[in-house]
Design a protein around this motif. Structure first.
Motif, short mmCIF file in Angstrom:
data_model
loop_
_atom_site.label_atom_id
_atom_site.label_comp_id
_atom_site.label_asym_id
_atom_site.label_seq_id
_atom_site.Cartn_x
_atom_site.Cartn_y
_atom_site.Cartn_z
N TYR A 136 -16.66 -30.62 11.22
CA TYR A 136 -15.34 -31.21 11.41
C TYR A 136 -15.40 -32.52 12.20
O TYR A 136 -14.50 -33.35 12.10
CB TYR A 136 -14.43 -30.23 12.16
N VAL A 137 -16.46 -32.72 13.00
CA VAL A 137 -16.54 -33.89 13.88
C VAL A 137 -16.61 -35.16 13.03
O VAL A 137 -17.46 -35.28 12.15
CB VAL A 137 -17.77 -33.80 14.80
N GLY A 138 -15.71 -36.10 13.30
CA GLY A 138 -15.72 -37.38 12.61
C GLY A 138 -15.26 -37.32 11.17
O GLY A 138 -15.41 -38.30 10.44
N SER A 139 -14.67 -36.19 10.71
CA SER A 139 -14.27 -36.06 9.31
C SER A 139 -12.82 -36.46 9.07
O SER A 139 -12.40 -36.64 7.93
CB SER A 139 -14.46 -34.61 8.86
N GLY A 140 -12.02 -36.59 10.14
CA GLY A 140 -10.60 -36.87 9.97
C GLY A 140 -9.77 -35.61 9.82
O GLY A 140 -8.54 -35.69 9.71
N TYR A 141 -10.43 -34.46 9.76
CA TYR A 141 -9.73 -33.18 9.66
C TYR A 141 -9.88 -32.41 10.97
O TYR A 141 -10.85 -32.59 11.69
CB TYR A 141 -10.30 -32.33 8.52
N GLU A 142 -8.89 -31.54 11.24
CA GLU A 142 -9.00 -30.67 12.39
C GLU A 142 -9.02 -29.22 11.92
O GLU A 142 -8.72 -28.92 10.76
CB GLU A 142 -7.84 -30.90 13.37
N ARG A 143 -9.39 -28.33 12.82
CA ARG A 143 -9.51 -26.92 12.48
C ARG A 143 -8.14 -26.26 12.53
O ARG A 143 -7.65 -25.92 13.59
CB ARG A 143 -10.49 -26.24 13.43
N SER A 209 -11.58 -28.48 -4.89
CA SER A 209 -12.92 -29.06 -5.12
C SER A 209 -13.26 -30.13 -4.09
O SER A 209 -14.41 -30.58 -4.03
CB SER A 209 -13.00 -29.66 -6.53
N VAL A 210 -12.28 -30.55 -3.29
CA VAL A 210 -12.53 -31.56 -2.25
C VAL A 210 -13.22 -30.88 -1.08
O VAL A 210 -12.76 -29.84 -0.59
CB VAL A 210 -11.22 -32.22 -1.79
N ARG A 211 -14.32 -31.47 -0.62
CA ARG A 211 -15.10 -30.84 0.45
C ARG A 211 -15.36 -31.82 1.59
O ARG A 211 -15.65 -33.00 1.35
CB ARG A 211 -16.41 -30.28 -0.07
N VAL A 212 -15.28 -31.32 2.78
CA VAL A 212 -15.57 -32.11 3.97
C VAL A 212 -17.08 -32.17 4.15
O VAL A 212 -17.73 -31.12 4.26
CB VAL A 212 -14.91 -31.49 5.23
N LYS A 213 -17.62 -33.39 4.14
CA LYS A 213 -19.06 -33.60 4.27
C LYS A 213 -19.84 -32.82 3.22
O LYS A 213 -20.95 -32.35 3.44
CB LYS A 213 -19.55 -33.23 5.68
N GLY A 214 -19.20 -32.65 2.03
CA GLY A 214 -19.85 -31.95 0.93
C GLY A 214 -20.09 -30.48 1.18
O GLY A 214 -20.88 -29.85 0.48
#
Length: 479
Positions: A136-143, A209-214
């Motif tokens: 999650y770090v630096g991805s623009g998303y939060e938990r 299908s969208v994935r954070v950092k793949g």
């Protein structure tokens, strides 16, 4: 192995010494339901239809007590749903995120959720089947929590801060989802369920299908299913699209199930959907509609409460102009204070800037002057050395010219004497050559005379023969 065993013993001691340590248990495949956490489902029957091998059932515990249940997808690395009941909310706790070791390493001796930083080398393949903080770090998303902490009391609230209960959400969407869910539960659902312990919730996410950092799937949409199986029961489904943070659509449980996996049944017997109290359901839907439109929902049928509400509304109408005027005065005062401070800041900034510019210019001038003086002082020895070297080289050139001229002057008589001495030798040596040339000339002349005489005689012979042939008659052929 010895180090791992020691670490496990330390964790067990921590659990025994600190009773607040959060616990969770991954349910084995051969176990039916969610073990101790079946109490969070109506009739203690979990949803049906989630049968993929990568669906992992987790009984989330805290202080050795079940707090809520989670179905986790190790493929998408997000929870598909969390099942819980409403409890009296506590004040917001500090986020203290945990991970579930047994999802990545089933043979591990750690049966409790622990801090990710505390299990450095004790868990094999950490992060292979679950999301970690680094995802999650630096991805623009939060938990974003599926089971919101704001709907739980203290012990339950702490247990919600686990990465197995979190999905990637934008900050605005996470805030909107938790705000809407909080209002719907407190203002629309709880007032219409006569028995609080019979109000069940399923909060879930539909992976995309969208994935954070793949790695971690971003939900396509979020959903909430509520079931009140009290004598006057009802059920409700809500869906929020990720693409629209202000959306909040209501569905029946059956309609909601059609948006999930084929064959999914969320509540046993659809929470008695066929025998539901339609008046209760209509009241719930009306309350949800009011929340969507931003209106305040009345949660009591007490006439006194309604009257007090009208009094407050009338008082609010009367006091509104004065409040607005006070707000305007406060706004003007704040703006004036801001203007004064801004003006003072500009003045100070201009003065300080001018002073700094002057100091900077003075410093540049001093540096340039010292640089020029240094260059002049450095160039003086260089120029003196160059003049001395040029004088020495000029002197050497003069000496070279004198020596060359002397050699040229001395070379004139020496050559003449040498040529004069060599004249007799060259004269005597030339006599044989001259005699040879004379003999050759005389021989050539004599040979020329002979050749000329022979040519004349040959000519006369040819002429005489020609005359004879022309004037003497020819004889017969017999002659």
């Amino acid at each position: 192995r010895e180090w791992t065993m020691k670490t496990s013993i330390v964790f067990l001691l921590c659990i025994s010494v600190f009773p607040g340590f959060s616990q969770g248990r991954v349910v084995r495949e051969d176990e039916t339901g969610f073990a101790e956490c079946d109490v969070f489902f109506p009739g203690q029957v979990p949803p049906e239809g989630f049968t993929e091998p990568f669906h992992v059932k987790i009984c989330q515990q805290y202080n050795k007590e079940p707090r809520f249940a989670t179905l986790y997808s190790t493929k998408d690395k997000i929870p598909l749903y969390s099942a819980f009941k409403f409890t009296k909310p506590a004040q917001s706790e500090e986020e203290n995120w945990l991970v579930e070791p047994q999802i990545d390493d089933p043979e591990n001796d750690l049966h409790e959720m622990v801090h990710e930083a505390d299990i450095g080398g004790t868990v094999a393949n950490l992060g292979a089947n679950q999301a970690l903080t680094s995802d999650y770090v630096g991805s623009g998303y939060e938990r974003g929590l599926l089971n919101p902490s704001l709907l739980n009391e203290e012990d339950f609230q702490v247990a919600t801060y686990t990465l197995t209960n979190a999905v990637p959400l934008s900050p605005a969407l996470s805030k909107s989802w938790h705000r809407d869910i909080g209002k719907v539960v407190e203002q629309a659902l709880i007032p219409h369920c006569s028995k609080m312990d019979h109000l069940y919730f399923l909060a879930g996410a539909i992976p995309s299908s969208v994935r954070v950092k793949g790695k971690v799937s971003v939900p396509e949409s979020l959903w909430l299913a509520a079931c009140c199986d009290a004598p006057e029961g009802w059920s409700l489904g809500l869906v929020k699209k990720i693409s629209d943070e202000n959306s909040l659509a209501d569905f029946t449980v059956r309609e909601l199930e059609k948006q999930l996996l084929p064959g999914v049944h969320l509540f046993k017997g659809n929470c008695g959907e066929d025998k539901q109290n339609q008046e209760k359901r209509e009241a719930v839907l009306q309350a949800v509609s009011q929340i969507r439109s931003g209106e305040q929902v009345e949660t009591s049928d007490n006439q006194e409460t309604k009257d007090s509400g009208w009094v407050r509304r009338v008082a609010g109408i009367i006091a509104t102009p004065f409040i607005k005027l006070l707000e305007l005065l406060i706004y003007i005062f704040v703006e004036l204070v801001k203007f004064v401070f801004y003006f003072l800041w500009l003045v100070v900034k201009r003065i300080v800037g001018t002073a700094l510019d002057g100091v900077y210019s003075l410093w540049n001038g001093m540096v340039s002057y010292l640089k020029a003086v240094s260059m002049v002082l450095i160039s003086i020895p260089y120029d003196v050395g160059r003049v001395i070297i040029n004088i020495f080289l000029g002197f050497l050139q003069i000496v070279q010219d004198v020596v060359s001229l002397t050699c040229r002057i001395l070379s004139i008589p020496v050559g003449f004497v040498l040529h004069l001495a060599a004249f007799p030798y060259h004269s005597i040596c030339a006599i044989p050559s001259v005699l040879k040339d004379m003999a050759t000339g005389i021989g050539g002349t004599f040979s020329l005379v002979i050749d000329a005489t022979a040519a004349v005689l040959h000519g006369f012979y040819y002429l005489a023969g020609h005359i004879v042939k022309r004037f003497v008659p020819k004889g017969s052929s017999d002659d």
